[in-house]
Design a protein around this motif. Sequence first.
Motif, PDB file in Angstrom:
ATOM      1  N   ALA A  97      75.929  61.273  14.520  1.00 44.59           N
ATOM      2  CA  ALA A  97      75.204  60.615  15.605  1.00 44.59           C
ATOM      3  C   ALA A  97      73.858  60.132  15.092  1.00 44.59           C
ATOM      4  O   ALA A  97      72.981  60.940  14.773  1.00 44.59           O
ATOM      5  N   ALA A  98      73.675  58.826  15.013  1.00 47.49           N
ATOM      6  CA  ALA A  98      72.464  58.241  14.440  1.00 47.49           C
ATOM      7  C   ALA A  98      71.556  57.707  15.536  1.00 47.49           C
ATOM      8  O   ALA A  98      71.994  56.944  16.409  1.00 47.49           O
ATOM      9  N   THR A 103      73.575  53.578  25.844  1.00 46.90           N
ATOM     10  CA  THR A 103      74.560  53.495  26.925  1.00 46.90           C
ATOM     11  C   THR A 103      75.982  53.579  26.409  1.00 46.90           C
ATOM     12  O   THR A 103      76.799  54.372  26.913  1.00 46.90           O
ATOM     13  N   THR A 104      76.331  52.773  25.416  1.00 43.96           N
ATOM     14  CA  THR A 104      77.699  52.830  24.888  1.00 43.96           C
ATOM     15  C   THR A 104      77.815  53.794  23.719  1.00 43.96           C
ATOM     16  O   THR A 104      78.854  54.426  23.538  1.00 43.96           O
ATOM     17  N   GLY A 105      76.747  53.934  22.909  1.00 45.61           N
ATOM     18  CA  GLY A 105      76.810  54.830  21.755  1.00 45.61           C
ATOM     19  C   GLY A 105      77.022  56.274  22.159  1.00 45.61           C
ATOM     20  O   GLY A 105      77.817  56.995  21.544  1.00 45.61           O
ATOM     21  N   SER A 106      76.307  56.726  23.198  1.00 39.44           N
ATOM     22  CA  SER A 106      76.454  58.121  23.631  1.00 39.44           C
ATOM     23  C   SER A 106      77.860  58.387  24.143  1.00 39.44           C
ATOM     24  O   SER A 106      78.446  59.440  23.873  1.00 39.44           O
ATOM     25  N   ARG A 107      78.407  57.436  24.861  1.00 44.58           N
ATOM     26  CA  ARG A 107      79.758  57.595  25.391  1.00 44.58           C
ATOM     27  C   ARG A 107      80.799  57.534  24.287  1.00 44.58           C
ATOM     28  O   ARG A 107      81.788  58.279  24.297  1.00 44.58           O
ATOM     29  N   THR A 108      80.595  56.649  23.319  1.00 42.80           N
ATOM     30  CA  THR A 108      81.531  56.560  22.203  1.00 42.80           C
ATOM     31  C   THR A 108      81.515  57.847  21.392  1.00 42.80           C
ATOM     32  O   THR A 108      82.572  58.379  21.035  1.00 42.80           O
ATOM     33  N   ALA A 109      80.324  58.362  21.108  1.00 42.80           N
ATOM     34  CA  ALA A 109      80.223  59.617  20.362  1.00 42.80           C
ATOM     35  C   ALA A 109      80.915  60.746  21.121  1.00 42.80           C
ATOM     36  O   ALA A 109      81.675  61.535  20.533  1.00 42.80           O
ATOM     37  N   ALA A 110      80.658  60.842  22.418  1.00 39.26           N
ATOM     38  CA  ALA A 110      81.238  61.926  23.211  1.00 39.26           C
ATOM     39  C   ALA A 110      82.764  61.837  23.241  1.00 39.26           C
ATOM     40  O   ALA A 110      83.468  62.855  23.133  1.00 39.26           O
ATOM     41  N   GLN A 111      83.288  60.633  23.372  1.00 37.67           N
ATOM     42  CA  GLN A 111      84.747  60.479  23.426  1.00 37.67           C
ATOM     43  C   GLN A 111      85.392  60.743  22.063  1.00 37.67           C
ATOM     44  O   GLN A 111      86.499  61.281  21.984  1.00 37.67           O
ATOM     45  N   LEU A 112      84.707  60.359  21.005  1.00 39.60           N
ATOM     46  CA  LEU A 112      85.215  60.671  19.660  1.00 39.60           C
ATOM     47  C   LEU A 112      85.253  62.182  19.445  1.00 39.60           C
ATOM     48  O   LEU A 112      86.239  62.729  18.920  1.00 39.60           O
ATOM     49  N   LEU A 139      80.316  57.103  11.805  1.00 36.66           N
ATOM     50  CA  LEU A 139      78.898  56.960  12.050  1.00 36.66           C
ATOM     51  C   LEU A 139      78.713  56.157  13.332  1.00 36.66           C
ATOM     52  O   LEU A 139      79.185  55.018  13.432  1.00 36.66           O
ATOM     53  N   VAL A 140      78.037  56.732  14.304  1.00 30.93           N
ATOM     54  CA  VAL A 140      77.757  56.045  15.568  1.00 30.93           C
ATOM     55  C   VAL A 140      76.275  55.722  15.612  1.00 30.93           C
ATOM     56  O   VAL A 140      75.435  56.615  15.751  1.00 30.93           O
ATOM     57  N   ILE A 141      75.951  54.444  15.459  1.00 34.07           N
ATOM     58  CA  ILE A 141      74.567  53.997  15.526  1.00 34.07           C
ATOM     59  C   ILE A 141      74.205  53.750  16.990  1.00 34.07           C
ATOM     60  O   ILE A 141      74.988  53.194  17.752  1.00 34.07           O
ATOM     61  N   GLY A 142      73.015  54.172  17.369  1.00 35.10           N
ATOM     62  CA  GLY A 142      72.642  54.088  18.780  1.00 35.10           C
ATOM     63  C   GLY A 142      73.322  55.156  19.597  1.00 35.10           C
ATOM     64  O   GLY A 142      73.733  54.928  20.735  1.00 35.10           O
ATOM     65  N   ALA A 143      73.422  56.357  19.030  1.00 31.03           N
ATOM     66  CA  ALA A 143      74.209  57.423  19.644  1.00 31.03           C
ATOM     67  C   ALA A 143      73.595  58.002  20.905  1.00 31.03           C
ATOM     68  O   ALA A 143      74.228  58.828  21.570  1.00 31.03           O
ATOM     69  N   THR A 144      72.363  57.609  21.235  1.00 29.17           N
ATOM     70  CA  THR A 144      71.769  58.052  22.493  1.00 29.17           C
ATOM     71  C   THR A 144      71.755  56.942  23.534  1.00 29.17           C
ATOM     72  O   THR A 144      71.249  57.138  24.643  1.00 29.17           O
ATOM     73  N   ARG A 162      70.055  65.593  18.749  1.00 30.45           N
ATOM     74  CA  ARG A 162      71.263  66.374  18.567  1.00 30.45           C
ATOM     75  C   ARG A 162      72.214  66.182  19.738  1.00 30.45           C
ATOM     76  O   ARG A 162      71.817  66.212  20.896  1.00 30.45           O
ATOM     77  N   LEU A 163      73.480  65.963  19.412  1.00 26.93           N
ATOM     78  CA  LEU A 163      74.534  65.883  20.404  1.00 26.93           C
ATOM     79  C   LEU A 163      75.531  67.002  20.125  1.00 26.93           C
ATOM     80  O   LEU A 163      75.911  67.202  18.965  1.00 26.93           O
ATOM     81  N   PRO A 164      75.965  67.731  21.143  1.00 28.18           N
ATOM     82  CA  PRO A 164      76.931  68.812  20.911  1.00 28.18           C
ATOM     83  C   PRO A 164      78.178  68.305  20.200  1.00 28.18           C
ATOM     84  O   PRO A 164      78.774  67.309  20.613  1.00 28.18           O
ATOM     85  N   GLY A 165      78.504  68.956  19.097  1.00 27.49           N
ATOM     86  CA  GLY A 165      79.714  68.595  18.363  1.00 27.49           C
ATOM     87  C   GLY A 165      79.541  67.522  17.315  1.00 27.49           C
ATOM     88  O   GLY A 165      80.499  67.162  16.626  1.00 27.49           O
ATOM     89  N   ALA A 166      78.321  66.978  17.166  1.00 31.00           N
ATOM     90  CA  ALA A 166      78.073  65.905  16.191  1.00 31.00           C
ATOM     91  C   ALA A 166      76.978  66.313  15.220  1.00 31.00           C
ATOM     92  O   ALA A 166      76.122  67.141  15.529  1.00 31.00           O
ATOM     93  N   ASP A 167      77.012  65.711  14.024  1.00 31.38           N
ATOM     94  CA  ASP A 167      75.920  65.854  13.076  1.00 31.38           C
ATOM     95  C   ASP A 167      74.868  64.793  13.394  1.00 31.38           C
ATOM     96  O   ASP A 167      75.188  63.600  13.445  1.00 31.38           O
ATOM     97  N   ALA A 168      73.640  65.212  13.638  1.00 33.88           N
ATOM     98  CA  ALA A 168      72.574  64.272  13.983  1.00 33.88           C
ATOM     99  C   ALA A 168      71.873  63.785  12.729  1.00 33.88           C
ATOM    100  O   ALA A 168      71.633  64.558  11.792  1.00 33.88           O
ATOM    101  N   VAL A 169      71.531  62.504  12.707  1.00 34.38           N
ATOM    102  CA  VAL A 169      70.818  61.934  11.575  1.00 34.38           C
ATOM    103  C   VAL A 169      69.826  60.904  12.101  1.00 34.38           C
ATOM    104  O   VAL A 169      70.114  60.186  13.069  1.00 34.38           O
ATOM    105  N   ARG A 170      68.663  60.859  11.482  1.00 36.32           N
ATOM    106  CA  ARG A 170      67.677  59.857  11.873  1.00 36.32           C
ATOM    107  C   ARG A 170      68.086  58.504  11.317  1.00 36.32           C
ATOM    108  O   ARG A 170      68.477  58.378  10.155  1.00 36.32           O
ATOM    109  N   PHE A 171      67.976  57.468  12.164  1.00 40.81           N
ATOM    110  CA  PHE A 171      68.345  56.118  11.741  1.00 40.81           C
ATOM    111  C   PHE A 171      67.449  55.115  12.444  1.00 40.81           C
ATOM    112  O   PHE A 171      67.266  55.167  13.659  1.00 40.81           O
ATOM    113  N   ASP A 172      66.898  54.203  11.647  1.00 39.42           N
ATOM    114  CA  ASP A 172      66.077  53.124  12.186  1.00 39.42           C
ATOM    115  C   ASP A 172      66.493  51.850  11.462  1.00 39.42           C
ATOM    116  O   ASP A 172      66.440  51.779  10.229  1.00 39.42           O
ATOM    117  N   TRP A 173      66.928  50.850  12.203  1.00 36.67           N
ATOM    118  CA  TRP A 173      67.340  49.594  11.579  1.00 36.67           C
ATOM    119  C   TRP A 173      66.252  49.046  10.643  1.00 36.67           C
ATOM    120  O   TRP A 173      66.561  48.433   9.616  1.00 36.67           O
TER     121      TRP A 173
END
Length: 291
Positions: free
Chosen positions: A33-34, A15-24, A8-13, A40-51
Amino acid sequence: MNATGTVLVIGATGTTGSRTAAQLIAAGRRVRAASRRATRLPGADAVRFDWYDPDTHGAALAGAGGVYLVPPVGDPDPAAVMLPFLHRARAAGVQRAVLLSSSAIPEGGPGVGAVHQALPGLFEQWAVLRPSWFMQNFTGAHVHARSIREDGVILTATGTGRVGFVDADDIAAVAVRALTDDRAPDTDLVLTGPEALGYDDIAAVVTEVTGRPVVHRQLTYEQMRDRLAAQMPLEFAAMLAGMDRAIAEGAEDRTTDAVQRLTGRPAHSFRAVAERELKDPWPAPGTSPAR
């Protein structure tokens, strides 16, 4: 955590979350990708997440074995929302957590420092990434980058202090290793680039790479605080201005080899990042870039 489990990558959009998701994803890992808009990110399951919305937490955690944690932006007390979520994550079966913190915030310190302190007692495997200031602050959407593009100036209260600026791609590369290696680091890692630079040095490199004059203008702590307070809560503005003052006093004048130790390659230099990310022609000073 099983190295092949869902991360689970929180903050997937971000600066670091998007890069971490892409590299994973590039490494063949399953990624959830939360983000607040379930982008939606190519290759990931997108999910809504709000702290701040616990109703979004259950679906994000379902079946996750590891989690990359980006704290809520601008919250002076992120532990208030993060710790209940982390207890829920442990109960849901998450075994490994990697937290994005800051080189300026020690374990038990203010803000995310309280989350750092709690992490080892909550998860079997863990890591806290404590990067220095991002190189992307000068190339992306940060206030410094906008000021450079629009006015040819960097405004800080850092004086002649130096910082071991770090590439967000390098932070993500360390996050991926911390999330997927057979064993997590089980420690905190201060992440920097290969050299400590002053903001005058940054302005000089940007000038050379772009061919457009950029200067560093020094403000007082009070001037910086008030400037930031026009864009965010005063308490958070004062904290950020205080970090500038700490830089002026030498708090961030250091480098580490953590990126190379974790990834097996050297950390990227600021010049390399500037040449990679500042390719497009810039508008003349005083104008806005094309949208």
